[in-house]
Scaffold this motif. Structure first.
Motif, PDB file in Angstrom:
ATOM      1  N   VAL A  25       5.201  -1.488  -0.584  1.00 50.27           N
ATOM      2  CA  VAL A  25       4.469  -2.724  -0.844  1.00 50.27           C
ATOM      3  C   VAL A  25       5.088  -3.788   0.042  1.00 50.27           C
ATOM      4  N   GLY A  26       4.324  -4.285   0.981  1.00 50.61           N
ATOM      5  CA  GLY A  26       4.837  -5.294   1.902  1.00 50.61           C
ATOM      6  C   GLY A  26       3.894  -6.470   2.012  1.00 50.61           C
ATOM      7  N   ASN A  27       4.393  -7.501   2.644  1.00 54.18           N
ATOM      8  CA  ASN A  27       3.603  -8.714   2.872  1.00 54.18           C
ATOM      9  C   ASN A  27       3.053  -9.296   1.573  1.00 54.18           C
ATOM     10  N   ILE A  28       3.902  -9.295   0.542  1.00 54.54           N
ATOM     11  CA  ILE A  28       3.476  -9.872  -0.728  1.00 54.54           C
ATOM     12  C   ILE A  28       3.966 -11.313  -0.814  1.00 54.54           C
ATOM     13  N   HIS A  29       3.348 -12.072  -1.685  1.00 55.05           N
ATOM     14  CA  HIS A  29       3.688 -13.481  -1.852  1.00 55.05           C
ATOM     15  C   HIS A  29       5.154 -13.621  -2.249  1.00 55.05           C
ATOM     16  N   SER A  30       5.808 -14.642  -1.766  1.00 50.65           N
ATOM     17  CA  SER A  30       7.243 -14.837  -2.018  1.00 50.65           C
ATOM     18  C   SER A  30       7.564 -15.069  -3.495  1.00 50.65           C
ATOM     19  N   SER A  35      10.558  -7.948 -11.296  1.00 51.26           N
ATOM     20  CA  SER A  35      10.081  -7.709 -12.660  1.00 51.26           C
ATOM     21  C   SER A  35       8.572  -7.526 -12.699  1.00 51.26           C
ATOM     22  N   LEU A  36       7.855  -8.342 -11.949  1.00 52.90           N
ATOM     23  CA  LEU A  36       6.400  -8.231 -11.904  1.00 52.90           C
ATOM     24  C   LEU A  36       5.985  -6.902 -11.277  1.00 52.90           C
ATOM     25  N   LEU A  37       6.644  -6.512 -10.181  1.00 52.15           N
ATOM     26  CA  LEU A  37       6.322  -5.234  -9.554  1.00 52.15           C
ATOM     27  C   LEU A  37       6.596  -4.071 -10.507  1.00 52.15           C
ATOM     28  N   THR A  44       2.367   3.988 -13.759  1.00 55.17           N
ATOM     29  CA  THR A  44       2.227   5.181 -12.924  1.00 55.17           C
ATOM     30  C   THR A  44       3.361   6.174 -13.131  1.00 55.17           C
ATOM     31  N   GLY A  45       4.460   5.744 -13.747  1.00 47.73           N
ATOM     32  CA  GLY A  45       5.596   6.622 -13.974  1.00 47.73           C
ATOM     33  C   GLY A  45       6.895   5.909 -13.747  1.00 47.73           C
ATOM     34  N   PRO A  46       8.005   6.642 -13.803  1.00 47.43           N
ATOM     35  CA  PRO A  46       9.322   6.032 -13.636  1.00 47.43           C
ATOM     36  C   PRO A  46       9.471   5.387 -12.248  1.00 47.43           C
ATOM     37  N   ILE A  47      10.195   4.304 -12.211  1.00 45.64           N
ATOM     38  CA  ILE A  47      10.451   3.590 -10.959  1.00 45.64           C
ATOM     39  C   ILE A  47      11.899   3.830 -10.579  1.00 45.64           C
ATOM     40  N   GLU A  48      12.136   4.343  -9.384  1.00 44.65           N
ATOM     41  CA  GLU A  48      13.496   4.668  -8.955  1.00 44.65           C
ATOM     42  C   GLU A  48      14.195   3.513  -8.284  1.00 44.65           C
ATOM     43  N   GLY A  49      13.500   2.648  -7.623  1.00 45.25           N
ATOM     44  CA  GLY A  49      14.149   1.542  -6.924  1.00 45.25           C
ATOM     45  C   GLY A  49      13.130   0.599  -6.341  1.00 45.25           C
ATOM     46  N   LEU A  50      13.604  -0.600  -6.094  1.00 44.97           N
ATOM     47  CA  LEU A  50      12.722  -1.611  -5.502  1.00 44.97           C
ATOM     48  C   LEU A  50      13.324  -2.095  -4.209  1.00 44.97           C
TER      49      LEU A  50
END
Length: 50
Positions: A25-30, A35-37, A44-50
């Motif tokens: 996910v790129g070029n998203i608003h600053s 937390s929102l992501l 969709t399932g477990p999140i491993e990292g951001l």
């Protein structure tokens, strides 16, 4: 609900779409926070990292 992988000619060698799921996910608003992501993608399932 099971999501079937979509075959792509752009996958790297050895990539197994049945066990690996990645989203860039790129070029998203600053003002978009980690937390929102996490909230958006948690369904969709477990999140491993951001």
């Amino acid at each position: 609900m099971e999501i079937e992988p979509i075959p792509s000619e752009n996958l790297p060698p050895g990539f197994d779409p049945s066990t690996c799921r990645s989203v860039y996910v790129g070029n998203i608003h600053s003002q978009v926070t980690e937390s929102l992501l996490q909230e958006v993608f948690a369904s969709t399932g477990p999140i491993e990292g951001l």
